[in-house]
Scaffold this motif. Sequence first.
Motif, short mmCIF file in Angstrom:
data_model
loop_
_atom_site.label_atom_id
_atom_site.label_comp_id
_atom_site.label_asym_id
_atom_site.label_seq_id
_atom_site.Cartn_x
_atom_site.Cartn_y
_atom_site.Cartn_z
N GLY A 642 0.80 -1.22 0.00
CA GLY A 642 0.00 0.00 0.00
C GLY A 642 0.84 1.27 0.00
O GLY A 642 0.45 2.29 -0.58
N ALA A 670 -8.82 1.76 -1.25
CA ALA A 670 -7.73 1.39 -0.34
C ALA A 670 -8.18 1.36 1.11
O ALA A 670 -7.64 0.59 1.91
CB ALA A 670 -6.56 2.37 -0.50
N THR A 675 -9.98 -4.08 3.40
CA THR A 675 -8.52 -3.88 3.44
C THR A 675 -8.03 -3.94 4.87
O THR A 675 -8.59 -3.27 5.75
CB THR A 675 -8.14 -2.52 2.83
N TRP A 683 -1.12 2.82 2.82
CA TRP A 683 -1.56 3.55 1.62
C TRP A 683 -1.67 5.04 1.93
O TRP A 683 -1.26 5.89 1.13
CB TRP A 683 -2.90 2.99 1.14
#
Length: 790
Positions: A642, A670, A675, A683
């Motif tokens: 990420g 994201a 996730t 990220w």
Amino acid sequence: MTTQTAALPGGTAGAGRPDRAWPCEGPLVLGVRHHGPGSARAVLAALDAAEPRAVLVEGPPEGNALLPLAADEGMVPPVALLAHAVDDPGRAAFWPFAEFSPEWVAIRWALARDVAVRFIDLPAAHSLAAAADPSWGDEEDVADDGEPALRVDPIGVLAEAAGYDDPERWWEDVMEHRRGTEATDRAGPVDGAFAPFAAVGEAMAALRERYGHGGHAHDLVREAHMRIQLRAARREFGEEVAVVCGAWHVPALTARSTATADRALLKGLPKVRTETTWVPWTHRRLARLGAPGRGYGAGIESPGWYAHLFSAPDRPVERWMTKVAGLLRDEDRAVSSAHVIEAVRLAVTLAAVRGRPLAGLGETTDAIRAVMCDGSDVPLALVRDRLTVGDVLGEVPDTAPAVPLQRDLARLQRGLRLKPDPLERELELDLRKDTDAARSRLLHRLRILGVGWGSPESGRGSTGTFRETWRLRWEPELYVRVAEAGVWGTTVPTAATAKAESQAVSATALADVTSLAERCLLAELPDALPVVMRALADRAALDADVGHLAEALPALARSLRYGDVRATDTAALGEVAAGLAERVCVGLPPACAGLDADAAAAMRDRLDGVHSAIGLLPQAEELGGRWADVLRRIVLRDAVPGLIRGRAARLLLDDGRLAEGEAARLMGLALSPGTPPAGAAAWIEGFVGGASGGGMLLVHDERLLGLVDAWLTSVPADAFTDVLPLLRRTFSAYEPGVRRTLGELARRGPAAGGPVRAETGVPGFGSGLDEQRADAVLSVLRVILQEERV
């Protein structure tokens, strides 16, 4: 300090001196403490009283040929004898001398009266060779029982015996603060000149009798050589010889011994070929401790204070306080003559209360803090730095021997008006000016040679524009670096070229060669570039590691711009850079997959470097589109960490190749519930982390801020502690004002009112650009940018 010595075999006391009796039987040994102003005054008085025919000084005999230079008008202490091995210039030692050093005073006294003067310590040829042997150091000294020998501090032992808890304060009281003492008054001016040496010599004799070599076994070898030299001087000059040496050595030089025994101690010592010269020294360097086998370890805490004590003709405390007042006034502090008077009174009173014969550095410092600094240690630190230690730099005449490279460097320094200065200073260079361009070339060439006189600072000059910023500071050790670099050539350009060619041939990493190419262009070494370019092409063709290629590309891109500034032909370099960029574009996406956290952070930095480099290449327009496609592939690849995906998305957004709505969509994906929290936090760090301006992006785009806020509030409690360090690292890099604004936006929330975007419901800035409000600041911007004259 010394004692009257027992006569050694040979010679008659007072021979050849019908006008004045020699003060003792045998040589006059004046034991001193190195770099002590009181010792220096006492030595001067003793020499004036005895008028010896020869003066022997503790120091390397290789310096004997250089001693006449000490009388040169261009020789200004502090200076140092520098001895280095011819075949290995990095193996070197210094013997520093200040104006208040007893040895320096003795040398100048002898030269002024045409009296023979010599160094008698162990030759540097032996000490430099032996220093490379671990058995030579003090740490290897052992006692008779095999245990490590106790190292004795003779001054500390004597101070303790006298009831002092501070050896430095005791020595100052009994020697450094002496000015016309009771011993002189009782014994008369002649006998009184030798009294302090006799007293300290007897004390050292008692210590040597009890402690032997005191944990410094190699001193026995040095003392054996001193005795041999002393015998030779007595055969030549009779008994009228004065020896100036460390007080610890006095008993060894006055004890009975045989030449055979002394030569046996010196037998088998290793030896190297050496060269010796005088070099400038500094007070600040005197304040540092030396290493075993590398000359005198001065370690003087207050060389500026000692210089003042030696040079002040009278009223040293009053004169010192006046100096301090002048310094503080120059720094815009309100210090009057009344402050000086009160500080002197307080220092004298403190000395009386503490039972000291004269106010020392401790008393004057306490008085300065209380009276002139209002109890603050901040201005007191300035006094210590500028006066107590000081930045005095000595000078050496041009006639002193030096390696050819040093002479060429000195010539360039004079021509470019770049005087070596022990004070750190900043130098701004405009490369469009001939003098500044020449200065830049010199500094870059010296960096290639390993002579770190200047270091480039990040700023306007860091990306290859017409300006450079340097931070300069000359240290005495750089003379050794120059001597080492002398093996590459006799002038700075030829030496730098030869070393660059050698580094290019021996380099194994591609990044090393590209960095070298950049430095060669900065230093304008056209003769070295063909060799460097061949090495660069060979390494680039053979290196298949995309990480190495990505690390090498930024230096090449910068080199191309540097070449533009310096009118250097970089066509070949441009071809190599373009080829590297193509290979990076092909291999980077798969290289980013499956990385752990540390490897991902390193790849993120490479990604930033390649992105900046492609923008600097001549083929930027052609490569830019291809690079954008690479970034899109990285963004959409789930196997990529990420941190890297977020960074790639941010780079696309900054270049205008990613719409704001698409950026919000990617962030939403994201940060989706599916996730893992750690991956989502990574990220975010890649997208808005560090000093990339991510904080302002969140301030001005409420959608992104709302997504981050919503995700953060949805992180489960058990996972929150895992992602918190990542988030803290991300947001801690923001400017304080940015963090404060983000906090206010988060605190307001949707219910606080104000402009709200309909699609997100997040308060903050309006949905579009308010051109009327933006136009209102244009006139101010023109003034700031100096685009209109007021």
